[in-house]
Structures are given as C-alpha cells and as structure tokens.
Design a protein around this motif. Structure first.
Motif, PDB file in Angstrom:
ATOM      1  N   GLU A 100     -39.287  18.785  34.036  1.00  0.00           N
ATOM      2  CA  GLU A 100     -38.396  17.873  34.764  1.00  0.00           C
ATOM      3  C   GLU A 100     -38.428  16.478  34.137  1.00  0.00           C
ATOM      4  OE1 GLU A 100     -38.068  16.308  39.279  1.00  0.00           O
ATOM      5  OE2 GLU A 100     -37.935  18.469  38.981  1.00  0.00           O
ATOM      6  N   ALA A 101     -39.587  16.068  33.644  1.00  0.00           N
ATOM      7  CA  ALA A 101     -39.689  14.775  32.962  1.00  0.00           C
ATOM      8  C   ALA A 101     -38.825  14.767  31.698  1.00  0.00           C
ATOM      9  CB  ALA A 101     -41.153  14.468  32.627  1.00  0.00           C
ATOM     10  N   VAL A 102     -38.765  15.883  30.996  1.00  0.00           N
ATOM     11  CA  VAL A 102     -37.922  15.980  29.803  1.00  0.00           C
ATOM     12  C   VAL A 102     -36.459  15.824  30.196  1.00  0.00           C
ATOM     13  CG1 VAL A 102     -37.124  17.504  27.944  1.00  0.00           C
ATOM     14  CG2 VAL A 102     -39.566  17.387  28.501  1.00  0.00           C
ATOM     15  N   ALA A 103     -36.031  16.540  31.233  1.00  0.00           N
ATOM     16  CA  ALA A 103     -34.636  16.444  31.681  1.00  0.00           C
ATOM     17  C   ALA A 103     -34.303  15.013  32.111  1.00  0.00           C
ATOM     18  CB  ALA A 103     -34.386  17.422  32.831  1.00  0.00           C
ATOM     19  N   SER A 104     -35.232  14.356  32.787  1.00  0.00           N
ATOM     20  CA  SER A 104     -35.029  12.964  33.193  1.00  0.00           C
ATOM     21  C   SER A 104     -34.955  12.055  31.974  1.00  0.00           C
ATOM     22  CB  SER A 104     -36.161  12.496  34.109  1.00  0.00           C
ATOM     23  OG  SER A 104     -36.154  13.231  35.302  1.00  0.00           O
ATOM     24  N   GLY A 105     -35.788  12.337  30.976  1.00  0.00           N
ATOM     25  CA  GLY A 105     -35.765  11.554  29.743  1.00  0.00           C
ATOM     26  C   GLY A 105     -34.434  11.684  29.019  1.00  0.00           C
ATOM     27  N   VAL A 106     -33.872  12.879  29.007  1.00  0.00           N
ATOM     28  CA  VAL A 106     -32.555  13.088  28.393  1.00  0.00           C
ATOM     29  C   VAL A 106     -31.506  12.267  29.133  1.00  0.00           C
ATOM     30  CG1 VAL A 106     -30.710  14.782  28.016  1.00  0.00           C
ATOM     31  CG2 VAL A 106     -33.065  15.356  27.416  1.00  0.00           C
ATOM     32  N   ALA A 107     -31.545  12.308  30.465  1.00  0.00           N
ATOM     33  CA  ALA A 107     -30.572  11.562  31.266  1.00  0.00           C
ATOM     34  C   ALA A 107     -30.677  10.065  31.004  1.00  0.00           C
ATOM     35  CB  ALA A 107     -30.771  11.856  32.747  1.00  0.00           C
ATOM     36  N   HIS A 108     -31.892   9.548  30.990  1.00  0.00           N
ATOM     37  CA  HIS A 108     -32.063   8.111  30.770  1.00  0.00           C
ATOM     38  C   HIS A 108     -31.632   7.715  29.360  1.00  0.00           C
ATOM     39  CE1 HIS A 108     -33.424   4.093  31.357  1.00  0.00           C
ATOM     40  NE2 HIS A 108     -34.224   4.176  30.322  1.00  0.00           N
ATOM     41  N   THR A 109     -32.016   8.502  28.380  1.00  0.00           N
ATOM     42  CA  THR A 109     -31.625   8.206  27.006  1.00  0.00           C
ATOM     43  C   THR A 109     -30.110   8.261  26.863  1.00  0.00           C
ATOM     44  OG1 THR A 109     -33.727   9.068  26.195  1.00  0.00           O
ATOM     45  CG2 THR A 109     -31.940   8.873  24.590  1.00  0.00           C
ATOM     46  N   LEU A 110     -29.481   9.254  27.475  1.00  0.00           N
ATOM     47  CA  LEU A 110     -28.021   9.345  27.422  1.00  0.00           C
ATOM     48  C   LEU A 110     -27.390   8.133  28.081  1.00  0.00           C
ATOM     49  CD1 LEU A 110     -25.457  10.839  26.667  1.00  0.00           C
ATOM     50  CD2 LEU A 110     -25.694  12.176  28.785  1.00  0.00           C
ATOM     51  N   SER A 111     -27.954   7.671  29.181  1.00  0.00           N
ATOM     52  CA  SER A 111     -27.391   6.480  29.841  1.00  0.00           C
ATOM     53  C   SER A 111     -27.500   5.258  28.933  1.00  0.00           C
ATOM     54  CB  SER A 111     -28.050   6.236  31.201  1.00  0.00           C
ATOM     55  OG  SER A 111     -29.351   5.723  31.073  1.00  0.00           O
ATOM     56  N   LEU A 112     -28.601   5.138  28.189  1.00  0.00           N
ATOM     57  CA  LEU A 112     -28.745   4.023  27.238  1.00  0.00           C
ATOM     58  C   LEU A 112     -27.711   4.120  26.118  1.00  0.00           C
ATOM     59  CD1 LEU A 112     -32.621   3.862  26.866  1.00  0.00           C
ATOM     60  CD2 LEU A 112     -31.164   2.153  27.960  1.00  0.00           C
ATOM     61  N   LEU A 113     -27.518   5.334  25.605  1.00  0.00           N
ATOM     62  CA  LEU A 113     -26.556   5.528  24.519  1.00  0.00           C
ATOM     63  C   LEU A 113     -25.130   5.268  24.987  1.00  0.00           C
ATOM     64  CD1 LEU A 113     -28.147   8.731  22.965  1.00  0.00           C
ATOM     65  CD2 LEU A 113     -28.092   6.437  21.925  1.00  0.00           C
ATOM     66  N   LEU A 114     -24.802   5.690  26.189  1.00  0.00           N
ATOM     67  CA  LEU A 114     -23.472   5.417  26.736  1.00  0.00           C
ATOM     68  C   LEU A 114     -23.269   3.920  26.929  1.00  0.00           C
ATOM     69  CD1 LEU A 114     -23.309   8.368  29.274  1.00  0.00           C
ATOM     70  CD2 LEU A 114     -21.608   7.929  27.463  1.00  0.00           C
ATOM     71  N   ASP A 115     -24.288   3.245  27.443  1.00  0.00           N
ATOM     72  CA  ASP A 115     -24.209   1.801  27.631  1.00  0.00           C
ATOM     73  C   ASP A 115     -23.988   1.102  26.295  1.00  0.00           C
ATOM     74  OD1 ASP A 115     -24.728  -0.562  29.599  1.00  0.00           O
ATOM     75  OD2 ASP A 115     -25.983  -0.989  27.848  1.00  0.00           O
ATOM     76  N   GLU A 116     -24.753   1.503  25.300  1.00  0.00           N
ATOM     77  CA  GLU A 116     -24.628   0.892  23.980  1.00  0.00           C
ATOM     78  C   GLU A 116     -23.236   1.142  23.382  1.00  0.00           C
ATOM     79  OE1 GLU A 116     -27.217   0.588  19.912  1.00  0.00           O
ATOM     80  OE2 GLU A 116     -26.918   2.576  20.768  1.00  0.00           O
ATOM     81  N   ALA A 117     -22.632   2.288  23.720  1.00  0.00           N
ATOM     82  CA  ALA A 117     -21.291   2.617  23.232  1.00  0.00           C
ATOM     83  C   ALA A 117     -20.195   1.886  24.019  1.00  0.00           C
ATOM     84  CB  ALA A 117     -21.070   4.129  23.295  1.00  0.00           C
ATOM     85  N   GLY A 118     -20.605   1.091  25.008  1.00  0.00           N
ATOM     86  CA  GLY A 118     -19.639   0.276  25.740  1.00  0.00           C
ATOM     87  C   GLY A 118     -19.213   0.819  27.088  1.00  0.00           C
ATOM     88  N   TRP A 119     -19.851   1.883  27.557  1.00  0.00           N
ATOM     89  CA  TRP A 119     -19.492   2.486  28.832  1.00  0.00           C
ATOM     90  C   TRP A 119     -20.403   2.007  29.949  1.00  0.00           C
ATOM     91  CZ3 TRP A 119     -14.936   4.493  28.600  1.00  0.00           C
ATOM     92  CH2 TRP A 119     -14.480   5.026  27.399  1.00  0.00           C
ATOM     93  N   GLY A 120     -19.857   1.897  31.145  1.00  0.00           N
ATOM     94  CA  GLY A 120     -20.656   1.595  32.323  1.00  0.00           C
ATOM     95  C   GLY A 120     -21.246   2.895  32.849  1.00  0.00           C
ATOM     96  N   VAL A 121     -22.519   2.858  33.245  1.00  0.00           N
ATOM     97  CA  VAL A 121     -23.205   4.070  33.696  1.00  0.00           C
ATOM     98  C   VAL A 121     -24.028   3.752  34.942  1.00  0.00           C
ATOM     99  CG1 VAL A 121     -24.806   5.927  33.066  1.00  0.00           C
ATOM    100  CG2 VAL A 121     -23.429   4.835  31.300  1.00  0.00           C
ATOM    101  N   PHE A 122     -24.026   4.696  35.865  1.00  0.00           N
ATOM    102  CA  PHE A 122     -24.832   4.601  37.073  1.00  0.00           C
ATOM    103  C   PHE A 122     -25.401   5.983  37.359  1.00  0.00           C
ATOM    104  CE2 PHE A 122     -26.145   2.789  41.003  1.00  0.00           C
ATOM    105  CZ  PHE A 122     -25.973   3.743  41.986  1.00  0.00           C
ATOM    106  N   TRP A 123     -26.716   6.095  37.513  1.00  0.00           N
ATOM    107  CA  TRP A 123     -27.346   7.379  37.819  1.00  0.00           C
ATOM    108  C   TRP A 123     -27.452   7.500  39.328  1.00  0.00           C
ATOM    109  CZ3 TRP A 123     -32.474   9.204  35.082  1.00  0.00           C
ATOM    110  CH2 TRP A 123     -32.747  10.530  35.427  1.00  0.00           C
ATOM    111  N   ARG A 124     -26.661   8.418  39.923  1.00  0.00           N
ATOM    112  CA  ARG A 124     -26.655   8.602  41.368  1.00  0.00           C
ATOM    113  C   ARG A 124     -27.488   9.829  41.735  1.00  0.00           C
ATOM    114  NH1 ARG A 124     -24.147   6.636  45.474  1.00  0.00           N
ATOM    115  NH2 ARG A 124     -22.583   5.537  44.274  1.00  0.00           N
ATOM    116  N   THR A 125     -28.300   9.655  42.765  1.00  0.00           N
ATOM    117  CA  THR A 125     -29.104  10.754  43.290  1.00  0.00           C
ATOM    118  C   THR A 125     -28.853  10.826  44.795  1.00  0.00           C
ATOM    119  OG1 THR A 125     -30.999   9.304  43.635  1.00  0.00           O
ATOM    120  CG2 THR A 125     -30.887  10.476  41.526  1.00  0.00           C
ATOM    121  N   GLY A 126     -29.640  11.557  45.492  1.00  0.00           N
ATOM    122  CA  GLY A 126     -29.529  11.655  46.944  1.00  0.00           C
ATOM    123  C   GLY A 126     -30.152  12.961  47.396  1.00  0.00           C
TER     124      GLY A 126
END
Length: 193
Positions: A100-126
């Motif tokens: 699960e930590a690996v999957a979370s790491g992928v999500a966080h890294t992807l959010s950083l890459l999207l941000d760097e590419a100029g996209w707004g990102v928000f990780w929603r849970t619940g």
C-alpha cells in the motif's frame, strides 16, 4: 526545475478548471511515477482513468455508499479523476502495508509530476473509498482497495493558498539509545524525581 523545487512548490488545488491532460500526456508521467521504490518489483498498484460519464457513475456509487438518494457531485469537480488502486500480490517477503505504501508513493509522485507539467492536482479520499458500492463501480478485485482519486485539471488564476511550512528539525529525531519511546522517557523522568 529540480526535484527539490518541484516538491517545495507543490500545493493541492481543490478547485481546478475543465482542462485536463490527455491519455497520451498521462502515460509518460505514469511510467515515471511507477519508478518508486517497490520491494520485489511487485507493482502492487494500478490507476483507473475517469472522465465524462464515469464521474456520474462514481457520484451514484458514493451516494449509495453514504445512504444518500441524490448522486454526489464531488466527482464533477474535475474533468479527470485518476483512481489510485492498491492491487496486492501474495508475497511472503512483502506485507500488504508495504505494498500500500508503494501505491501511495506512485500516487504522490504522479501528483508531483502533474503539478510540474502545469496541472492542478488534489488527492481526494474519504470513508466511502473502501465501500462495496464504490469498489464495485471501479471493478475492483478481491485483492484490491481504492486509496482515493487524483482530481486533475487546469490551474485557475487564483493561488490555492499557502501551506504551513514543515518544521523538519522537530520531525527528524534520533533513535533513543535505550529504545524507550518519547512518552516512556517522560514517565521515567517523573518517577526518578
């Protein structure tokens, strides 16, 4: 921009515009995000792209999970949602929490890459991320759990706001010489007085 600069400038964009990256734009970012540390290279994750009516189906599933009659409008807050799925593999060396930590790491890294590419990102849970209705809507297998969604869109002209700086000095500690926890040390001091 360096990796340090990208991480330092990252913010959650709870409101994004209707623009969104195409699948073709996403693929190289996902390939890069998949390079996170992954014990035994299990790749215990997958991503699900939700666009258009997929978001309406998710809204209905969230409503069902929460016992509401009216579909949730939360999935309509971005034109692209990327569901982050922990897809666990049976492995005697790699426990589920590590996968699960690996999957979370992928999500966080992807959010950083999207941000760097100029996209707004928000990780929603619940709480409903682990509900049967939402799992069914995503077609999850028995060995899978939903960790949330990356809401992706264009960055609006308005800044998302400031984050409180991290006090790294307070969060980076040393291992205690006798193995006692911080709370146990305080108790020992009180008893010795």
């Amino acid at each position: 921009m360096s990796a340090l600069d990208a991480v330092r400038s990252r913010q959650s964009w709870s409101k994004v515009t209707e623009e969104a990256p195409s699948r073709e734009e996403l693929l190289p970012l996902i390939a890069a995000a998949g390079r996170v540390a992954d014990h035994s290279s299990l790749r215990p994750w997958r991503l699900i792209e939700l666009r258009g009516d997929d978001r309406l189906a998710l809204g209905a599933a969230i409503a069902k999970a929460e016992g509401e009659k009216k579909p949730s409008t939360k999935p309509l807050r971005a034109s692209l949602l990327i569901a982050v799925v922990g897809s666990y593999r049976t492995n005697h060396k790699v426990p589920v929490w590590e996968q699960e930590a690996v999957a979370s790491g992928v999500a966080h890294t992807l959010s950083l890459l999207l941000d760097e590419a100029g996209w707004g990102v928000f990780w929603r849970t619940g709480g409903y991320t682990r509900s049967k209705a939402v799992a069914r809507a995503h077609g999850l297998a028995k060995n899978e759990v939903l960790l949330g969604w990356l809401y992706v869109g264009g960055k609006p002209a308005k800044s998302p706001g400031r984050r409180t700086p991290v006090d790294a000095d307070a969060l980076l500690t040393r291992m205690p010489p006798d193995g006692a926890t911080k709370g146990e040390k305080s108790e020992k001091k009180k008893k010795n007085k």
